[in-house]
Scaffold this motif. Structure first.
Motif, PDB file in Angstrom:
ATOM      1  N   UNK A 127       0.845  -1.194   0.000  1.00  0.00           N
ATOM      2  CA  UNK A 127       0.000   0.000   0.000  1.00  0.00           C
ATOM      3  C   UNK A 127       0.884   1.250   0.000  1.00  0.00           C
ATOM      4  N   UNK A 128       0.366   2.359  -0.576  1.00  0.00           N
ATOM      5  CA  UNK A 128      -0.931   2.521  -1.214  1.00  0.00           C
ATOM      6  C   UNK A 128      -0.962   1.843  -2.587  1.00  0.00           C
ATOM      7  N   UNK A 129      -2.157   1.460  -2.982  1.00  0.00           N
ATOM      8  CA  UNK A 129      -2.360   0.823  -4.278  1.00  0.00           C
ATOM      9  C   UNK A 129      -3.647   1.362  -4.883  1.00  0.00           C
ATOM     10  N   UNK A 130      -3.885   0.987  -6.140  1.00  0.00           N
ATOM     11  CA  UNK A 130      -5.057   1.470  -6.856  1.00  0.00           C
ATOM     12  C   UNK A 130      -5.827   0.281  -7.408  1.00  0.00           C
ATOM     13  N   UNK A 131      -7.134   0.277  -7.176  1.00  0.00           N
ATOM     14  CA  UNK A 131      -8.033  -0.727  -7.755  1.00  0.00           C
ATOM     15  C   UNK A 131      -8.752  -0.059  -8.923  1.00  0.00           C
ATOM     16  N   UNK A 144      -8.277   4.532  -4.782  1.00  0.00           N
ATOM     17  CA  UNK A 144      -6.997   4.451  -4.081  1.00  0.00           C
ATOM     18  C   UNK A 144      -7.244   3.822  -2.709  1.00  0.00           C
ATOM     19  N   UNK A 145      -6.477   2.797  -2.382  1.00  0.00           N
ATOM     20  CA  UNK A 145      -6.619   2.129  -1.087  1.00  0.00           C
ATOM     21  C   UNK A 145      -5.289   2.212  -0.345  1.00  0.00           C
ATOM     22  N   UNK A 146      -5.383   2.446   0.962  1.00  0.00           N
ATOM     23  CA  UNK A 146      -4.178   2.662   1.759  1.00  0.00           C
ATOM     24  C   UNK A 146      -3.945   1.597   2.810  1.00  0.00           C
ATOM     25  N   UNK A 148      -5.564  -2.564   4.488  1.00  0.00           N
ATOM     26  CA  UNK A 148      -6.357  -3.769   4.259  1.00  0.00           C
ATOM     27  C   UNK A 148      -7.837  -3.543   4.583  1.00  0.00           C
ATOM     28  N   UNK A 149      -8.111  -2.759   5.593  1.00  0.00           N
ATOM     29  CA  UNK A 149      -9.504  -2.511   5.972  1.00  0.00           C
ATOM     30  C   UNK A 149     -10.257  -1.806   4.844  1.00  0.00           C
ATOM     31  N   UNK A 150      -9.621  -0.789   4.273  1.00  0.00           N
ATOM     32  CA  UNK A 150     -10.254  -0.078   3.154  1.00  0.00           C
ATOM     33  C   UNK A 150     -10.416  -1.003   1.953  1.00  0.00           C
ATOM     34  N   UNK A 151      -9.401  -1.790   1.663  1.00  0.00           N
ATOM     35  CA  UNK A 151      -9.469  -2.715   0.532  1.00  0.00           C
ATOM     36  C   UNK A 151     -10.608  -3.708   0.704  1.00  0.00           C
ATOM     37  N   UNK A 152     -10.771  -4.225   1.904  1.00  0.00           N
ATOM     38  CA  UNK A 152     -11.848  -5.187   2.162  1.00  0.00           C
ATOM     39  C   UNK A 152     -13.204  -4.573   1.853  1.00  0.00           C
ATOM     40  N   UNK A 153     -13.418  -3.339   2.299  1.00  0.00           N
ATOM     41  CA  UNK A 153     -14.696  -2.663   2.061  1.00  0.00           C
ATOM     42  C   UNK A 153     -14.929  -2.439   0.568  1.00  0.00           C
ATOM     43  N   UNK A 154     -13.879  -1.978  -0.148  1.00  0.00           N
ATOM     44  CA  UNK A 154     -14.020  -1.724  -1.589  1.00  0.00           C
ATOM     45  C   UNK A 154     -14.317  -3.020  -2.337  1.00  0.00           C
ATOM     46  N   UNK A 155     -13.596  -4.086  -2.006  1.00  0.00           N
ATOM     47  CA  UNK A 155     -13.766  -5.354  -2.713  1.00  0.00           C
ATOM     48  C   UNK A 155     -15.104  -6.006  -2.411  1.00  0.00           C
TER      49      UNK A 155
END
Length: 286
Positions: A127-131, A144-146, A148-155
């Motif tokens: 991180x940070x990464x982009x989906x 943009x995800x920074x 794991x918690x944010x990534x989980x919600x986006x996914x």
């Protein structure tokens, strides 16, 4: 009187299409306008309607542009950009694969075949990464995800989308860069010029309010952009470059059916994109 050999295909006649048509008229070139909303094509290479016809594909919608190019080529026409170029440059993963295959510098990228595998892939990518969606423009649905918690919600939201294609996840590292990226326009294997696109937001899309400024093009910019356009097979392309923290140039995207209003306004009389496209089409018809 014989029908024109050159056609311009579009459903919306925007600034770019008007400029290209005006450039063709100034050069005394006969053409016809094809509204893709009313177009149907019989896939028969012996049909005289399309034999020896050159079609400039300016359809704004990716899938309609892709299938129009495929059908027209099947019927005997030559399409600019080609069906292959539209397919590759219109899909972010296919673009990345083409750039990697050509040995060009591009951000670290991962294709995850499920939202679940995407979460594990992000842990490795960092991180940070982009989906990003596989198909899309103007920065829409790019997240943009920074952590794991944010990534989980986006996914979780991605997994709920109805399209199976949406469940194939394109992940990319976010490259540290300045508040700008670089757009280089390539026509017929030649770089016409470049612009800096500046934005207070991390996405530097003109459609999202980024400002274009003329960039005096150097050889590195031009060479990399021309190579990127060639990698996806595009005659006409807008190549997006970024400079990483060390100043190294990296290819971010290659755009077919490129919009160039911001570029043209930034360059003024220093470049004429529409006329360059018209000249390329004339050369192709000959």
């Amino acid at each position: 009187m014989p029908a024109p050999r050159l056609s311009v295909l579009a459903s919306r006649v925007r600034f770019e299409e008007k400029a290209i048509m005006s450039a063709l008229e100034r050069r005394g070139v006969s053409y016809d306008y094809l509204d893709s909303r009313s177009l149907s094509v019989a896939g028969n290479p012996e049909m005289p309607d399309w034999a020896e016809k050159l079609v400039l594909n300016r359809e704004v919608g990716h899938f309609r542009a892709l299938y129009a190019a495929s059908a027209l080529e099947a019927a005997g026409a030559t399409v600019v950009n080609s069906c292959r170029a539209t397919q590759v440059s219109g899909d972010k993963w296919h673009t990345s694969a083409a750039l990697l295959g050509a040995g060009l510098p591009t951000p670290r990228t991962v294709l995850a075949l499920t939202p679940q595998s995407a979460l594990a892939a992000l842990d490795k990518l960092g991180y940070p990464a982009v989906i990003k969606p596989l198909v899309g423009s103007w920065g829409r649905l790019v997240t943009r995800v920074t952590d794991r918690e944010t990534s989980t919600a986006v996914l979780e939201h991605v997994e709920a989308l109805p399209s199976p294609q949406s469940h194939v996840i394109y992940l990319q590292e976010q490259v540290p860069k300045a508040d700008r990226d670089i757009r280089v326009l390539v026509v017929g294997g030649r770089a016409l010029g470049g612009t800096y696109r500046r934005s207070a937001e991390w996405r530097t899309n003109v459609a999202r309010g980024a400002v274009s400024e003329r960039l005096p093009l150097c050889g590195d910019h031009a060479d990399l952009a021309v190579a990127a356009a060639a990698a996806v097979g595009a005659d006409i392309a807008g190549v997006d470059l970024i400079e990483d923290g060390d100043g190294r140039l990296i290819v971010l995207e290659v755009n077919d059916r490129v919009e160039f209003r911001g570029f043209q306004e930034a360059h003024g009389s220093h470049a004429d994109v529409a006329d360059a496209i018209a000249a390329h089409l004339i050369a192709r018809t000959e």
